[in-house]
Motif scaffolding. Structure first.
Motif, PDB file in Angstrom:
ATOM      1  N   ASP A   3       0.829  -1.201   0.000  1.00 54.55           N
ATOM      2  CA  ASP A   3       0.000   0.000   0.000  1.00 54.55           C
ATOM      3  C   ASP A   3       0.868   1.257   0.000  1.00 54.55           C
ATOM      4  O   ASP A   3       0.607   2.198  -0.754  1.00 54.55           O
ATOM      5  N   LEU A   4       1.904   1.267   0.824  1.00 54.22           N
ATOM      6  CA  LEU A   4       2.805   2.420   0.898  1.00 54.22           C
ATOM      7  C   LEU A   4       3.531   2.624  -0.429  1.00 54.22           C
ATOM      8  O   LEU A   4       3.604   3.749  -0.936  1.00 54.22           O
ATOM      9  N   LEU A   5       4.055   1.567  -0.996  1.00 53.97           N
ATOM     10  CA  LEU A   5       4.776   1.672  -2.271  1.00 53.97           C
ATOM     11  C   LEU A   5       3.854   2.197  -3.379  1.00 53.97           C
ATOM     12  O   LEU A   5       4.234   3.084  -4.144  1.00 53.97           O
ATOM     13  N   LEU A   6       2.634   1.677  -3.439  1.00 47.67           N
ATOM     14  CA  LEU A   6       1.685   2.143  -4.452  1.00 47.67           C
ATOM     15  C   LEU A   6       1.312   3.606  -4.225  1.00 47.67           C
ATOM     16  O   LEU A   6       1.177   4.376  -5.184  1.00 47.67           O
ATOM     17  N   ALA A   7       1.150   4.004  -2.967  1.00 45.69           N
ATOM     18  CA  ALA A   7       0.820   5.406  -2.666  1.00 45.69           C
ATOM     19  C   ALA A   7       1.953   6.328  -3.106  1.00 45.69           C
ATOM     20  O   ALA A   7       1.714   7.376  -3.717  1.00 45.69           O
ATOM     21  N   ILE A   8       3.177   5.941  -2.832  1.00 41.09           N
ATOM     22  CA  ILE A   8       4.335   6.755  -3.232  1.00 41.09           C
ATOM     23  C   ILE A   8       4.390   6.876  -4.755  1.00 41.09           C
ATOM     24  O   ILE A   8       4.551   7.973  -5.302  1.00 41.09           O
ATOM     25  N   LEU A   9       4.270   5.749  -5.440  1.00 38.45           N
ATOM     26  CA  LEU A   9       4.320   5.762  -6.911  1.00 38.45           C
ATOM     27  C   LEU A   9       3.188   6.611  -7.497  1.00 38.45           C
ATOM     28  O   LEU A   9       3.395   7.354  -8.461  1.00 38.45           O
ATOM     29  N   HIS A  10       2.007   6.493  -6.900  1.00 37.20           N
ATOM     30  CA  HIS A  10       0.860   7.263  -7.374  1.00 37.20           C
ATOM     31  C   HIS A  10       1.116   8.764  -7.222  1.00 37.20           C
ATOM     32  O   HIS A  10       0.879   9.543  -8.155  1.00 37.20           O
ATOM     33  N   HIS A  11       1.623   9.165  -6.071  1.00 34.13           N
ATOM     34  CA  HIS A  11       1.901  10.588  -5.836  1.00 34.13           C
ATOM     35  C   HIS A  11       2.996  11.109  -6.770  1.00 34.13           C
ATOM     36  O   HIS A  11       2.871  12.211  -7.319  1.00 34.13           O
ATOM     37  N   VAL A  12       4.044  10.340  -6.953  1.00 33.42           N
ATOM     38  CA  VAL A  12       5.119  10.764  -7.866  1.00 33.42           C
ATOM     39  C   VAL A  12       4.585  10.915  -9.283  1.00 33.42           C
ATOM     40  O   VAL A  12       4.893  11.897  -9.981  1.00 33.42           O
ATOM     41  N   ALA A  13       3.755   9.972  -9.718  1.00 29.74           N
ATOM     42  CA  ALA A  13       3.186  10.045 -11.068  1.00 29.74           C
ATOM     43  C   ALA A  13       2.272  11.261 -11.212  1.00 29.74           C
ATOM     44  O   ALA A  13       2.288  11.945 -12.243  1.00 29.74           O
ATOM     45  N   VAL A  57      -5.505   2.091 -10.154  1.00 27.80           N
ATOM     46  CA  VAL A  57      -6.244   0.827 -10.199  1.00 27.80           C
ATOM     47  C   VAL A  57      -5.570  -0.198  -9.291  1.00 27.80           C
ATOM     48  O   VAL A  57      -6.241  -0.919  -8.540  1.00 27.80           O
ATOM     49  N   CYS A  58      -4.243  -0.240  -9.324  1.00 37.12           N
ATOM     50  CA  CYS A  58      -3.505  -1.152  -8.442  1.00 37.12           C
ATOM     51  C   CYS A  58      -3.764  -0.827  -6.969  1.00 37.12           C
ATOM     52  O   CYS A  58      -3.895  -1.736  -6.146  1.00 37.12           O
ATOM     53  N   ARG A  59      -3.854   0.463  -6.660  1.00 37.84           N
ATOM     54  CA  ARG A  59      -4.153   0.850  -5.268  1.00 37.84           C
ATOM     55  C   ARG A  59      -5.535   0.374  -4.856  1.00 37.84           C
ATOM     56  O   ARG A  59      -5.729  -0.058  -3.722  1.00 37.84           O
ATOM     57  N   VAL A  60      -6.497   0.487  -5.762  1.00 33.94           N
ATOM     58  CA  VAL A  60      -7.855   0.033  -5.453  1.00 33.94           C
ATOM     59  C   VAL A  60      -7.869  -1.486  -5.243  1.00 33.94           C
ATOM     60  O   VAL A  60      -8.507  -1.995  -4.325  1.00 33.94           O
ATOM     61  N   ILE A  61      -7.149  -2.213  -6.080  1.00 34.09           N
ATOM     62  CA  ILE A  61      -7.162  -3.680  -6.010  1.00 34.09           C
ATOM     63  C   ILE A  61      -6.304  -4.207  -4.860  1.00 34.09           C
ATOM     64  O   ILE A  61      -6.747  -5.041  -4.070  1.00 34.09           O
ATOM     65  N   TRP A  62      -5.053  -3.732  -4.760  1.00 34.64           N
ATOM     66  CA  TRP A  62      -4.102  -4.306  -3.806  1.00 34.64           C
ATOM     67  C   TRP A  62      -3.775  -3.401  -2.624  1.00 34.64           C
ATOM     68  O   TRP A  62      -3.003  -3.783  -1.750  1.00 34.64           O
TER      69      TRP A  62
END
Length: 145
Positions: A3-13, A57-62
């Motif tokens: 969750d943390l990794l996806l949140a970081i990637l989402h914010h950077v993007a 989408v990955c954040r929603v799923i995983w």
């Protein structure tokens, strides 16, 4: 941890998306508009938007909150609506940039004033729609209040 990794990637993007949009706005305000650079930059905007969407989408799923949190969250749907609106608004400038690149064909080219004004307006509206998108993102994370 996922969750943390996806949140970081989402914010950077998302920050990358904002940066590319700002660069488009700056290029549209220069004295000589370079259609080739605009098309390249606009393609980066599209790729970055796709990356933002895929990571979302990955954040929603995983992610840690699960689909139920998002499905019942009105701010999630507001965020999605703003993202879709930005995407739809971006079609106009993209088509203009491709037309300008074709018209330039290696020579110096100045887009028609009306088209340039319209492209600036659309890009400005895209940037303006980032405000409700980010507001919905902040509210979404805290829902229910």
């Amino acid at each position: 941890m996922t969750d943390l990794l996806l949140a970081i990637l989402h914010h950077v993007a998302v920050f990358g998306l904002v940066a590319v949009l700002a660069m488009e706005g700056v290029l549209l305000k220069t004295a000589t508009v370079d259609p080739v650079r605009l098309v390249r930059l606009d393609s980066r905007f599209g790729m970055t938007a796709g990356l933002v969407l895929a990571i979302g989408v990955c954040r929603v799923i995983w992610g840690g909150k699960g689909w139920d949190f998002y499905a019942e969250n009105p701010f999630f749907w507001g965020k999605i609506a703003a993202f879709v609106a930005i995407g739809l608004l971006s079609i106009g400038p993209t088509l203009l940039f491709f037309r300008w690149r074709k018209a330039a064909a290696g020579a110096a080219y100045t887009p028609p004033a009306g088209e340039l004004k319209r492209a600036r307006l659309w890009v400005g509206l895209e940037a303006l729609l980032l405000v409700p998108l980010l507001a919905c993102a902040a509210a979404m994370a805290r829902y229910p209040f």
